[in-house]
Design a protein around this motif. Structure first.
Motif, PDB file in Angstrom:
ATOM      1  N   TYR A   1      -3.256  -9.707 -53.587  1.00  0.00           N
ATOM      2  CA  TYR A   1      -4.565  -9.130 -52.411  1.00  0.00           C
ATOM      3  C   TYR A   1      -3.717  -9.025 -51.087  1.00  0.00           C
ATOM      4  N   GLU A   2      -3.069 -10.024 -50.596  1.00  0.00           N
ATOM      5  CA  GLU A   2      -2.442  -9.828 -49.327  1.00  0.00           C
ATOM      6  C   GLU A   2      -1.719  -8.563 -49.073  1.00  0.00           C
ATOM      7  N   VAL A   3      -0.894  -8.225 -50.121  1.00  0.00           N
ATOM      8  CA  VAL A   3      -0.172  -7.125 -49.764  1.00  0.00           C
ATOM      9  C   VAL A   3      -0.850  -5.798 -49.617  1.00  0.00           C
ATOM     10  N   ASN A   4      -2.056  -5.756 -50.537  1.00  0.00           N
ATOM     11  CA  ASN A   4      -2.867  -4.706 -50.598  1.00  0.00           C
ATOM     12  C   ASN A   4      -3.609  -4.756 -49.277  1.00  0.00           C
ATOM     13  N   TYR A   5      -4.198  -5.769 -48.688  1.00  0.00           N
ATOM     14  CA  TYR A   5      -5.069  -5.829 -47.670  1.00  0.00           C
ATOM     15  C   TYR A   5      -4.250  -5.489 -46.561  1.00  0.00           C
ATOM     16  N   LYS A   6      -2.880  -5.879 -46.209  1.00  0.00           N
ATOM     17  CA  LYS A   6      -2.245  -5.540 -44.821  1.00  0.00           C
ATOM     18  C   LYS A   6      -1.639  -4.093 -45.028  1.00  0.00           C
ATOM     19  N   LEU A   7      -1.395  -3.686 -46.187  1.00  0.00           N
ATOM     20  CA  LEU A   7      -1.153  -1.942 -46.294  1.00  0.00           C
ATOM     21  C   LEU A   7      -2.195  -1.167 -45.921  1.00  0.00           C
ATOM     22  N   TYR A   8      -3.182  -1.619 -46.909  1.00  0.00           N
ATOM     23  CA  TYR A   8      -4.626  -0.794 -46.357  1.00  0.00           C
ATOM     24  C   TYR A   8      -4.973  -0.869 -44.831  1.00  0.00           C
ATOM     25  N   ASN A   9      -4.911  -1.859 -44.316  1.00  0.00           N
ATOM     26  CA  ASN A   9      -5.142  -2.040 -42.918  1.00  0.00           C
ATOM     27  C   ASN A   9      -4.145  -1.314 -42.163  1.00  0.00           C
ATOM     28  N   TYR A  10      -2.995  -1.520 -42.339  1.00  0.00           N
ATOM     29  CA  TYR A  10      -2.082  -0.669 -41.557  1.00  0.00           C
ATOM     30  C   TYR A  10      -2.169   0.759 -41.827  1.00  0.00           C
TER      31      TYR A  10
END
Length: 152
Positions: free
Chosen positions: A124-133
């Motif tokens: 979740y965290e990797v996808n969350y931060k990549l998406y928000n970037y």
């Protein structure tokens, strides 16, 4: 002999409906003054995206992103992981195509390819931060990495 009578109102009505339906949607993003201030900040605190279980890591060094992520972006849990994975797959593909085409796209914006495989569970965290970037990047530089408008 049959006569065909064309009422002049129908062609005009059809033309008006056609013109109204062909108007473009607003393509510019509305960015708040708070968001503009974050975009203009020089805060260069790197954001590390890592998942210990899968051992994947991304480090983003983008002025203002950490502040934007903590103050403006939707909180963790707002989006499902599958939603972000689907969006990330589209945006990574477009990003990588732009990296490979520096004559058409600004090579200062698209410097390195992103190695993202949609079949891998990055957590979740990797996808969350990549998406928000990607959302941050599109809003800051007025870019579109997919068929959707980047909203927060």
């Amino acid at each position: 002999m049959k006569k065909i009578i064309i009422n002049p109102i129908w062609p005009c009505l059809m033309l008006c409906i056609g013109l109204v339906s062909c108007t473009s949607q607003k393509s510019t993003l509305e960015v708040s003054s708070e968001e503009k201030a974050v975009f203009d900040s020089n805060d260069e605190e790197p954001v590390e995206i890592a998942d210990d279980e899968t051992e994947y890591e991304i480090i983003i060094i983008e002025p203002g992103f950490n502040t934007w992520l903590n103050s403006i972006a939707r909180p963790e849990g707002y989006y499902s992981q599958s939603y972000m994975e689907n969006r990330n797959a589209i945006m990574v593909t477009n990003w990588n195509q732009r990296v490979l085409n520096p004559m058409r796209w600004n090579p200062n914006l698209y410097e390195m390819q992103i190695n993202y495989d949609p079949s891998i569970d990055y957590g979740y965290e990797v996808n969350y931060k990549l998406y928000n970037y990607f959302i941050y990047f599109q809003r800051k530089y007025n870019q579109r990495l997919g068929p959707f408008i980047p909203r927060i």
